[in-house]
Design a protein around this motif. Structure first.
Motif, PDB file in Angstrom:
ATOM      1  N   ALA A 192       0.828  -1.198   0.000  1.00  0.00           N
ATOM      2  CA  ALA A 192       0.000   0.000   0.000  1.00  0.00           C
ATOM      3  C   ALA A 192       0.871   1.259   0.000  1.00  0.00           C
ATOM      4  N   ALA A 193       1.959   1.246   0.761  1.00  0.00           N
ATOM      5  CA  ALA A 193       2.865   2.398   0.797  1.00  0.00           C
ATOM      6  C   ALA A 193       3.557   2.599  -0.553  1.00  0.00           C
ATOM      7  N   ALA A 194       3.962   1.519  -1.198  1.00  0.00           N
ATOM      8  CA  ALA A 194       4.596   1.621  -2.514  1.00  0.00           C
ATOM      9  C   ALA A 194       3.618   2.199  -3.546  1.00  0.00           C
ATOM     10  N   LEU A 195       2.389   1.712  -3.541  1.00  0.00           N
ATOM     11  CA  LEU A 195       1.393   2.228  -4.475  1.00  0.00           C
ATOM     12  C   LEU A 195       1.113   3.709  -4.221  1.00  0.00           C
ATOM     13  N   SER A 196       1.037   4.078  -2.960  1.00  0.00           N
ATOM     14  CA  SER A 196       0.788   5.470  -2.598  1.00  0.00           C
ATOM     15  C   SER A 196       1.929   6.373  -3.096  1.00  0.00           C
ATOM     16  N   ALA A 197       3.157   5.911  -2.917  1.00  0.00           N
ATOM     17  CA  ALA A 197       4.322   6.687  -3.370  1.00  0.00           C
ATOM     18  C   ALA A 197       4.359   6.800  -4.890  1.00  0.00           C
ATOM     19  N   LEU A 198       3.992   5.734  -5.584  1.00  0.00           N
ATOM     20  CA  LEU A 198       3.982   5.769  -7.051  1.00  0.00           C
ATOM     21  C   LEU A 198       2.902   6.681  -7.614  1.00  0.00           C
ATOM     22  N   ARG A 199       1.795   6.742  -6.891  1.00  0.00           N
ATOM     23  CA  ARG A 199       0.681   7.577  -7.343  1.00  0.00           C
ATOM     24  C   ARG A 199       0.930   9.056  -7.063  1.00  0.00           C
ATOM     25  N   GLY A 200       1.862   9.322  -6.165  1.00  0.00           N
ATOM     26  CA  GLY A 200       2.223  10.704  -5.862  1.00  0.00           C
ATOM     27  C   GLY A 200       1.344  11.291  -4.882  1.00  0.00           C
TER      28      GLY A 200
END
Length: 54
Positions: free
Chosen positions: A46-54
């Motif tokens: 979830a943290a990786a997806l959040s970081a990728l989405r900006g």
């Protein structure tokens, strides 16, 4: 495919990643399934997806 889902960005090609959501999250390369998978916690995913989405 045993629960593995291909990236929606693959456009039907084999140059993509697959994800398996379970108690943890498995990530693997579609072209090299035999090389294994990276497994991360659901929180890390979830943290990786959040970081990728900006």
């Amino acid at each position: 495919m045993n629960g593995w889902r291909k990236s929606s960005y693959s456009g039907g090609q084999s140059d993509c990643v697959e994800v398996k959501l379970d108690r943890s999250v498995g990530i693997r390369d579609t072209k090299a399934r035999e090389r294994g998978q990276l497994t991360v916690s659901r929180a890390a995913w979830a943290a990786a997806l959040s970081a990728l989405r900006g």
